[in-house]
Design an enzyme around this catalytic site. Structure first.
Site, short mmCIF file in Angstrom:
data_model
loop_
_atom_site.label_atom_id
_atom_site.label_comp_id
_atom_site.label_asym_id
_atom_site.label_seq_id
_atom_site.Cartn_x
_atom_site.Cartn_y
_atom_site.Cartn_z
N VAL A 11 0.75 -1.25 0.03
CA VAL A 11 -0.03 0.03 -0.03
C VAL A 11 0.90 1.05 0.12
O VAL A 11 0.75 1.94 -0.67
CB VAL A 11 -0.89 0.04 1.29
N ASP A 30 10.92 3.60 5.64
CA ASP A 30 10.71 1.96 6.01
C ASP A 30 11.78 1.78 6.80
O ASP A 30 13.13 2.21 6.76
CB ASP A 30 10.67 1.11 4.68
N GLU A 150 -7.58 2.22 1.94
CA GLU A 150 -7.27 2.04 0.30
C GLU A 150 -8.22 0.82 -0.16
O GLU A 150 -8.59 -0.09 0.53
CB GLU A 150 -5.94 1.62 0.20
N LEU A 152 -7.00 -1.07 -3.10
CA LEU A 152 -5.93 -1.55 -4.33
C LEU A 152 -6.25 -3.05 -4.28
O LEU A 152 -6.21 -3.57 -3.18
CB LEU A 152 -4.72 -0.82 -3.85
N ARG A 153 -6.37 -3.48 -5.53
CA ARG A 153 -6.33 -5.05 -5.96
C ARG A 153 -4.78 -5.36 -6.38
O ARG A 153 -4.26 -4.46 -7.13
CB ARG A 153 -7.29 -5.24 -6.90
N PHE A 251 -16.81 -9.46 -9.63
CA PHE A 251 -16.68 -10.38 -8.45
C PHE A 251 -17.76 -11.41 -8.64
O PHE A 251 -18.22 -11.86 -7.22
CB PHE A 251 -16.66 -9.54 -7.26
N LEU A 252 -18.23 -12.01 -9.73
CA LEU A 252 -19.17 -12.76 -9.81
C LEU A 252 -18.76 -14.14 -10.68
O LEU A 252 -19.44 -14.72 -11.27
CB LEU A 252 -20.46 -12.26 -10.43
N GLY A 259 -8.45 -16.10 -2.21
CA GLY A 259 -7.24 -16.35 -1.61
C GLY A 259 -6.62 -14.85 -1.27
O GLY A 259 -7.51 -13.88 -1.37
N CYS A 262 -5.94 -10.31 1.84
CA CYS A 262 -6.84 -9.33 2.30
C CYS A 262 -8.12 -10.20 2.74
O CYS A 262 -8.46 -10.16 3.78
CB CYS A 262 -7.01 -8.14 1.38
#
Ligand code: UDX
Length: 431
Positions: A11, A30, A150, A152-153, A251-252, A259, A262
């Site tokens: 992200v 980081d 967020e 995000l995929r 999403f069908l 998996g 998330c």
């Protein structure tokens, strides 16, 4: 604007690079010096199509900078995004230790008014705790804690950042809402809806969205099971259902079970949150159960396709990650299938466009192949596990070079009639 992203994982790095691409000055911070050195050398620690280009373009322009020095970055910025990981604890709840540690470090470096924006996926009321942590060191008037989840995929993250359906901001502070609206203005101008609610509301929206998407997928997967038993084609059903605008066609698509990093994590965390507030989220509990059972169902299906004769059978896996356009193995159905089939004596070859997977390196008779032809050569069964474009028009008879091989297409990439005409024994999902 001057922005600091704390956490350069999935992200933080994608959002930081995209914010820089909108003309902002962005620090990506980081603790992991190796990761920061890698980024400063122009390498990208994660697999995300298009990310390398957008990072290097903004790094060269000087808008995007990488450092381990949180103090310098926070002091230099007005907006501080917390983008650290929230892994699953043993009891299924989100582990917030990294979020709280980031809040503590930020509180030591507030040299002027700061807006602290939580982008990590966190349970309801986490923002209240972050606010308490910072208040220990900083006067309340010198900061505001906001939620900005967020959506995000993996594999589509840059597109999803640039063209979000909505931007959700959780705060009651009108001045802060205005400032964040300016930050996202270029996306709003391209059609994104800017939506503000209170902080807890924004926290719930993220979890509730993911849990709903997981529910939608599990729902169509179960309808697919019914279609198999009743001789109906699930692809027609998905289309027929999805044309109802209240349902929508996305999403069908049936698959091997959802998996990723998330859906499994967020559905479990949502149930824990429900239990905490003494609310029984029974639908999400059944989605988790249904999805776990699906992995077993499809693994058993593989055995049935092979007429329960697994030993010494050559099985080719096309793709092993949890979906295409990612190298992420988290929650992938192959993590159950391949070890089980290998234990039953199958000889497994797998090809994945993102390369060899350590998850299988200790398994005997499981071999990574560098290309499709080698993978499929002389296979008894070919399992299409992910929906990479390169798997969508394979001339199987040309590369398998064996009679009577079978195909189990877990993504319904091919048509039943096409395979019938080719004389190939073809199995798929929900058909
Ligand atoms: C998801 C959410 O989509 C995203 O908004 C959130 O920010 C993070 O979690 P991601 O996990 O990267 O994104 O992948 P996604 O594309 O949602 O797919 C998740 C799983 O569902 C994959 O295993 C995928 O194969 C499966 N899936 C998806 C289906 O089985 N059918 C579908 O129609 C869509």
């Amino acid at each position: 604007m001057k922005i600091c992203m704390i956490g350069t994982g999935y992200v933080g790095l994608v959002s930081g690079a995209c914010f820089a691409d909108l003309g902002n000055d962005v620090w990506c911070v980081d603790k992991d010096k190796e990761k920061i050195d890698l980024l400063n050398d122009g390498d990208i620690p994660i697999y995300e199509p298009g990310l390398k280009e957008i990072v290097s373009k903004n790094y060269v322009s000087g808008r995007l900078k990488f450092t381990t020095n949180l103090s310098l970055a926070v002091k230099d910025s007005d907006l501080i995004f917390i983008c650290v990981g929230t892994p699953t604890s043993k009891n299924g709840s989100a582990n917030l230790k990294y979020v709280y540690a980031a809040a503590k470090e930020i509180s030591r470096n507030i040299n002027k008014f700061k807006i602290i924006i939580n982008k990590s996926t966190v349970p309801i009321s986490t923002g209240d705790i972050v606010e308490k942590i910072i208040s220990k060191k900083v006067k309340r008037k010198n900061f505001e804690v906001v939620s900005n989840p967020e959506f995000l995929r993996e594999g589509e993250a840059i597109r999803d950042f640039r063209f979000p359906d909505r931007i959700v901001i959780g705060t009651n502070n009108k001045k802060v809402i205005k400032k964040i609206k300016v930050l996202y203005d270029p996306l709003i101008k391209k059609g994104a809806t800017f939506f503000s609610t209170n902080r807890r509301g924004a926290e719930i929206i993220k979890y509730a969205s993911n849990a709903f998407l997981a529910t939608k997928i599990s729902y169509i997967n179960e309808i697919g099971n019914l279609c198999e038993k009743s001789g109906v084609d699930i692809e027609e059903i998905s289309l027929g259902i999805g044309l109802d605008k209240r349902i929508g066609s996305r999403f069908l698509r049936v698959g091997p079970a959802y998996g990723g990093s998330c859906f499994p994590k967020d559905t479990r965390a949502m149930v824990v949150t429900g239990d905490k507030f003494k609310v029984n989220l029974s639908i999400i509990k059944s989605v988790i159960k249904s999805n776990n059972e699906r992995k077993k169902l499809l693994t058993n299906r593989v055995q049935k396709v092979l007429l329960n004769k697994i030993k010494n059978k050559v099985i080719a896996f096309l793709g092993v990650t949890f979906k295409s356009n990612t190298d992420d193995m988290r929650g992938s159905t192959s993590l159950m299938m391949i070890p089980m089939l290998s234990k039953k004596g199958a000889h497994i070859k797998y090809y994945d466009p993102t390369g060899l997977k350590n998850e299988f390196s200790r398994l005997k008779n499981v071999k990574f192949c560098n290309d499709l032809a080698t993978t499929c050569y002389k296979a008894d069964l070919i399992i299409i596990h992910t929906e990479w474009d390169e798997f969508k028009s394979i001339d199987f008879q040309k590369i398998v070079k064996k009679k009577n091989f079978k195909i189990f297409d877990m993504r319904n990439l091919y048509s039943v009639n096409y395979m019938k005409k080719k004389g190939i024994k073809y199995f798929s999902i929900g058909r």
